[in-house]
Scaffold this active site. Structure first.
Site, PDB file in Angstrom:
ATOM      1  CG  ASP A 125      -2.068   1.024   1.026  1.00  0.00           C
ATOM      2  OD1 ASP A 125      -1.922   1.904   0.163  1.00  0.00           O
ATOM      3  OD2 ASP A 125      -3.086   0.917   1.732  1.00  0.00           O
ATOM      4  CG  ASP A 128      -3.521   2.450   4.970  1.00  0.00           C
ATOM      5  OD1 ASP A 128      -4.552   2.349   4.276  1.00  0.00           O
ATOM      6  OD2 ASP A 128      -3.508   2.257   6.202  1.00  0.00           O
ATOM      7  CG  HIS A 220     -12.507   5.298   6.374  1.00  0.00           C
ATOM      8  ND1 HIS A 220     -11.177   5.525   6.154  1.00  0.00           N
ATOM      9  CD2 HIS A 220     -13.171   5.877   5.338  1.00  0.00           C
ATOM     10  CE1 HIS A 220     -11.022   6.214   5.040  1.00  0.00           C
ATOM     11  NE2 HIS A 220     -12.219   6.451   4.529  1.00  0.00           N
ATOM     12  CB  SER A 244      -2.642   5.212   7.865  1.00  0.00           C
ATOM     13  OG  SER A 244      -1.643   5.418   8.853  1.00  0.00           O
ATOM     14  CE  LYS A 247      -6.966   3.124  12.409  1.00  0.00           C
ATOM     15  NZ  LYS A 247      -6.701   4.095  11.328  1.00  0.00           N
ATOM     16  NE  ARG A 261     -10.928  -0.360   8.441  1.00  0.00           N
ATOM     17  CZ  ARG A 261     -10.430   0.871   8.371  1.00  0.00           C
ATOM     18  NH1 ARG A 261      -9.698   1.354   9.343  1.00  0.00           N
ATOM     19  NH2 ARG A 261     -10.639   1.611   7.308  1.00  0.00           N
TER      20      ARG A 261
HETATM   21  P1  AMP Z   1      -8.123   4.514   8.100  1.00  0.00           P
HETATM   22  O1  AMP Z   1      -7.288   5.713   8.084  1.00  0.00           O
HETATM   23  O2  AMP Z   1      -7.776   3.518   9.162  1.00  0.00           O
HETATM   24  O3  AMP Z   1      -9.585   4.758   8.020  1.00  0.00           O
HETATM   25  O4  AMP Z   1      -7.715   3.655   6.840  1.00  0.00           O
HETATM   26  C1  AMP Z   1      -7.675   4.097   5.531  1.00  0.00           C
HETATM   27  C2  AMP Z   1      -8.250   2.984   4.680  1.00  0.00           C
HETATM   28  O5  AMP Z   1      -9.649   2.983   4.805  1.00  0.00           O
HETATM   29  C3  AMP Z   1      -7.971   3.122   3.220  1.00  0.00           C
HETATM   30  O6  AMP Z   1      -6.926   2.300   2.846  1.00  0.00           O
HETATM   31  C4  AMP Z   1      -9.244   2.640   2.547  1.00  0.00           C
HETATM   32  O7  AMP Z   1      -9.011   1.443   1.832  1.00  0.00           O
HETATM   33  C5  AMP Z   1     -10.171   2.326   3.684  1.00  0.00           C
HETATM   34  N1  AMP Z   1     -11.536   2.797   3.424  1.00  0.00           N
HETATM   35  C6  AMP Z   1     -11.970   3.694   2.522  1.00  0.00           C
HETATM   36  N2  AMP Z   1     -13.311   3.837   2.586  1.00  0.00           N
HETATM   37  C7  AMP Z   1     -13.743   3.007   3.547  1.00  0.00           C
HETATM   38  C8  AMP Z   1     -15.032   2.689   4.082  1.00  0.00           C
HETATM   39  N3  AMP Z   1     -16.130   3.276   3.626  1.00  0.00           N
HETATM   40  N4  AMP Z   1     -15.097   1.791   5.077  1.00  0.00           N
HETATM   41  C9  AMP Z   1     -13.991   1.222   5.562  1.00  0.00           C
HETATM   42  N5  AMP Z   1     -12.730   1.475   5.099  1.00  0.00           N
HETATM   43  C10 AMP Z   1     -12.612   2.357   4.100  1.00  0.00           C
HETATM   44 MG    MG Z   2      -4.945   1.689   2.146  1.00  0.00          MG
END
Ligand code: AMP
Ligand code: MG
Length: 336
Positions: A125, A128, A220, A244, A247, A261
């Site tokens: 990735d 991320d 997310h 990202s 965490k 999650r």
């Molecule tokens: P975070 O910062 O932990 O939310 O992680 C970022 C990641 O969230 C990215 O790599 C995306 O692939 C993923 N992501 C994007 N949209 C969504 C969504 N609607 N639900 C869950 N994960 C998502």
């Molecule tokens: Mg990602």
């Protein structure tokens, strides 16, 4: 320092590749205020996502020509008519890293990450947390080696993360890399000092005192549902929020204890991308933590680019894992 044994070549090459990619991403962010382009699914992508994937895939294919590489970014999107400005910016930037590199070479290198998953493959990735990158917050560059569905090596570079969250001396610039090899422990490298230190989770086992860490982007996840689930355990502290795979590093170094999650309702069918978790999972496990899905199943990285067999993610310091899974089980039962 980790022992010089199995996978030491893979670990060091992955480390060097993510460090170079980190420098690239930080340079682009400083210069550009991180302009974002929209991918066909409307998610954001930047010059840095493509440049970092090109650099990492090119390094992996040069050093491990037999290995498959599965990266998030698609060269067909970068070569599409609406992305011409993005491709020319990636090319201009990368020429400072690789003299004379052409747009066609860059498309080829990004495309080196389009292999299929298999018995042994890398997953990448390049950025991320692109939304965090664009916002000026945390992001990660993640690289993992998977064999027979198990992560063997993981490297997570967090160019904007201080060595200690909230305690960064003004004189030291941020930037750390978390890395682990299965069975050999996990460590953190400071990008500023080069110092490596072993990682260990927080030994806290009482649910009342644990620190939750969650995404900055509320859509997310399902934060309200997650709070309800862990309130039954007596959870009290306000959550830390971080974009990202960083965490996973925060739990691995004892600054947080739990990352959830949890899909529910309309999101129940959603499956996570392997590159969004693989490298973080091994870092946390090797620091003494535990990662499963919300039903307690181990993550299976042998199902293609998604964690098809796993529903959600529960990542913890290990000590509170069972209690959290039981609370989730109870809540799932009540909600059906
Ligand atoms: P975070 O910062 O932990 O939310 O992680 C970022 C990641 O969230 C990215 O790599 C995306 O692939 C993923 N992501 C994007 N949209 C969504 C969504 N609607 N639900 C869950 N994960 C998502
Ligand atoms: Mg990602």
């Amino acid at each position: 320092m980790l022992a010089d044994s199995a996978y030491s070549k893979e670990r060091e090459i992955a480390l060097q590749a993510t460090i170079v990619a980190s420098e690239f991403c930080e340079k682009v962010r400083q210069d550009q205020a991180s302009q974002a382009f929209a991918k066909p699914d409307q998610s954001p992508v930047t010059v840095a996502d493509y440049g970092a994937q090109a650099l990492i895939c090119h390094t992996l294919k040069t050093r491990f020509p037999q290995d498959a590489v599965v990266g998030e970014e698609d060269p067909l999107v970068l070569s599409s008519p609406g992305m011409q400005s993005c491709l020319s910016q990636v090319t201009n930037y990368l020429q400072a890293w690789v003299e004379g590199v052409s747009s066609q070479q860059i498309l080829d290198w990004v495309g080196q990450g389009q292999d299929h998953t298999g018995q042994r493959f890398w997953t990448v990735d390049p950025i991320d947390g692109t939304k965090g990158y664009v916002r000026g917050d945390q992001y990660a560059i993640a690289l993992a080696l998977i064999e027979d569905g198990l992560v063997q090596v993981g490297v997570v570079a967090c160019p904007a993360l201080p060595v200690q969250f909230g305690h960064q001396p003004q004189t030291q610039s941020p930037g750390v890399v978390f890395m682990a090899v299965r069975g050999q422990g996990a460590e953190m490298l400071s990008l500023a000092s080069g110092k490596r230190s072993p990682l260990a989770v927080n030994p806290i086992s009482t649910p009342q005192g644990f620190q939750l860490i969650e995404s900055v982007e509320r859509d997310h996840g399902t934060p309200e549902w997650q709070y309800r689930v862990i309130q039954s355990l007596g959870w009290q502290l306000p959550p830390l929020r971080m974009d990202s795979l960083a965490k996973y590093g925060a739990i691995a170094r004892g600054e947080a204890d739990l990352y959830l999650r949890l899909p529910t309702g309309n999101s129940l069918q959603r499956r996570e991308n392997i590159w969004d978790h693989a490298a973080g999972v091994i870092v946390l496990e090797e620091a003494g933590g535990k990662v499963t899905d919300q039903r307690g199943k181990p993550l299976n990285f042998a199902c293609g680019t998604k964690l098809q067999e796993n529903e959600g993610i529960v990542a913890s310091n290990g000590h509170i894992h069972q209690a959290v899974l039981e609370a989730i089980g109870d809540s799932l039962q009540k909600s059906t």
